[in-house]
Design a protein around this motif. Structure first.
Motif, short mmCIF file in Angstrom:
data_model
loop_
_atom_site.label_atom_id
_atom_site.label_comp_id
_atom_site.label_asym_id
_atom_site.label_seq_id
_atom_site.Cartn_x
_atom_site.Cartn_y
_atom_site.Cartn_z
N ASN A 99 40.53 43.81 48.84
CA ASN A 99 41.53 43.20 47.97
C ASN A 99 41.15 41.78 47.57
O ASN A 99 41.70 41.24 46.61
CB ASN A 99 42.89 43.17 48.68
N ILE A 100 40.24 41.17 48.33
CA ILE A 100 39.86 39.78 48.09
C ILE A 100 38.79 39.65 47.02
O ILE A 100 38.80 38.73 46.20
CB ILE A 100 39.40 39.12 49.41
N VAL A 101 37.83 40.59 47.00
CA VAL A 101 36.72 40.50 46.05
C VAL A 101 36.58 41.77 45.21
O VAL A 101 36.68 41.72 43.98
CB VAL A 101 35.39 40.19 46.75
N GLY A 102 36.33 42.91 45.84
CA GLY A 102 35.94 44.10 45.10
C GLY A 102 36.94 44.56 44.06
O GLY A 102 36.60 44.73 42.87
N LYS A 103 38.19 44.77 44.46
CA LYS A 103 39.19 45.28 43.53
C LYS A 103 39.50 44.29 42.41
O LYS A 103 39.53 44.68 41.23
CB LYS A 103 40.46 45.69 44.28
N PRO A 104 39.75 43.00 42.72
CA PRO A 104 39.99 42.08 41.60
C PRO A 104 38.77 41.88 40.70
O PRO A 104 38.91 41.69 39.49
CB PRO A 104 40.41 40.77 42.29
#
Length: 290
Positions: A169-174
């Motif tokens: 949720n911190i890097v990949g998805k955004p």
């Protein structure tokens, strides 16, 4: 090595300079400086170093830095009460609770307590929803920094094939959401993806954020690809990324080093988000895009 290095350290320095240039105008209009509150619970050495860097760079940009250091055994209710006070404090425009938190504290419960309008880390579900639906909100600092580096290097990203490795949720998805908004064709893969090299072989852009040292090999890449390595892995040989740098640099067109690539962008974008929050909270329009 054939790939050009993407100098995140230099880009971040330029971004911080542009932010500092806008602070005096905000002071004049709002009668105060933008304020960033950082909360550190416990004494994790890496987190403590990071918090000190944030405080120093916040002050260098002409902003107020409010640092709250709590013991590791702080009850969750006390931490939540502090967040509530910071939400209500008009001098505080941005709130950052340094992760990871001690095991007895529910991270999600604390992060969702932060006002979305002061969530300069972009972790609140409201801001996550705003990002996915294309509404104005705060974006997590690391993926936004990656996007800035990509646009600086490539210009218009429309139509490019992009692969994001990692689904956090911190890097990949955004990161996937940001690239989709820029009209890239995005594939989100991860450590359990079958035949992962197949996807990378067609990617114009690769963003590696899987948390495994030297995970991505050079012979997986499309020649000339732009590679953004988000990984910071501590090994006996020092800090290394998620990409095997030497093999990747012989294939890629451009690549971020570790350290000196994405890392410096995170704090710079945090300051950028704080400045934006300050203008929104005070009802003062930004003088220029940052």
């Amino acid at each position: 090595m054939s790939a050009e290095l993407i100098d995140g350290k230099a880009f971040a320095a330029g971004l911080r300079a542009r932010i500092a240039e806008q602070v005096p105008a905000f002071r004049a209009a709002a009668g105060r400086a933008p304020g960033l509150a950082v909360v550190l619970v416990g004494e994790d050495p890496a987190s403590a170093v990071y918090v000190r860097s944030k405080g120093r760079m916040t002050r260098e940009a002409g902003m107020e830095s409010f640092e709250h250091k709590l013991p590791a055994d702080t009850p969750q209710d006390d931490l939540v009460a502090l967040v509530d006070r910071l939400n209500a404090d008009p001098a505080v425009d941005g709130i950052l609770v340094q992760l990871p938190l001690p095991r007895h504290i529910d991270e999600q419960a604390v992060l969702t307590r932060i006002s979305p309008d002061k969530d300069v880390d972009g972790f609140h579900p409201v801001n996550a929803g705003r990002l996915v639906t294309g509404l104005e909100g705060f974006v997590p600092c690391t993926p936004l920094g990656c996007l800035m580096l990509l646009e600086d290097r490539l210009g218009d990203l429309s139509g490019l094939d992009a692969v994001v490795i990692g689904r956090s949720n911190i890097v990949g998805k955004p990161m996937a959401a940001l690239l989709t908004a820029k009209s890239c064709t995005v594939t989100l893969v991860h450590s359990r993806t079958r035949n992962l090299p197949h996807y990378l072989a067609h990617a114009d852009i690769v963003v590696a954020a899987v948390g495994r040292p030297h995970f991505v090999q050079g012979d997986w890449l499309k020649p000339g690809a732009t590679v953004i390595d988000v990984g910071i892995n501590r090994t006996d040989a020092g800090l290394v990324g998620d990409v095997d740098f030497d093999s990747a640099a012989s294939v890629a067109g451009s690549i971020t080093p570790v350290p000196g690539g994405v890392g410096p962008m995170t704090i710079a974008v945090l300051l950028r988000n704080t400045l934006v929050a300050a203008h929104r909270n005070a009802g003062v329009p930004l003088a220029a895009d940052i």
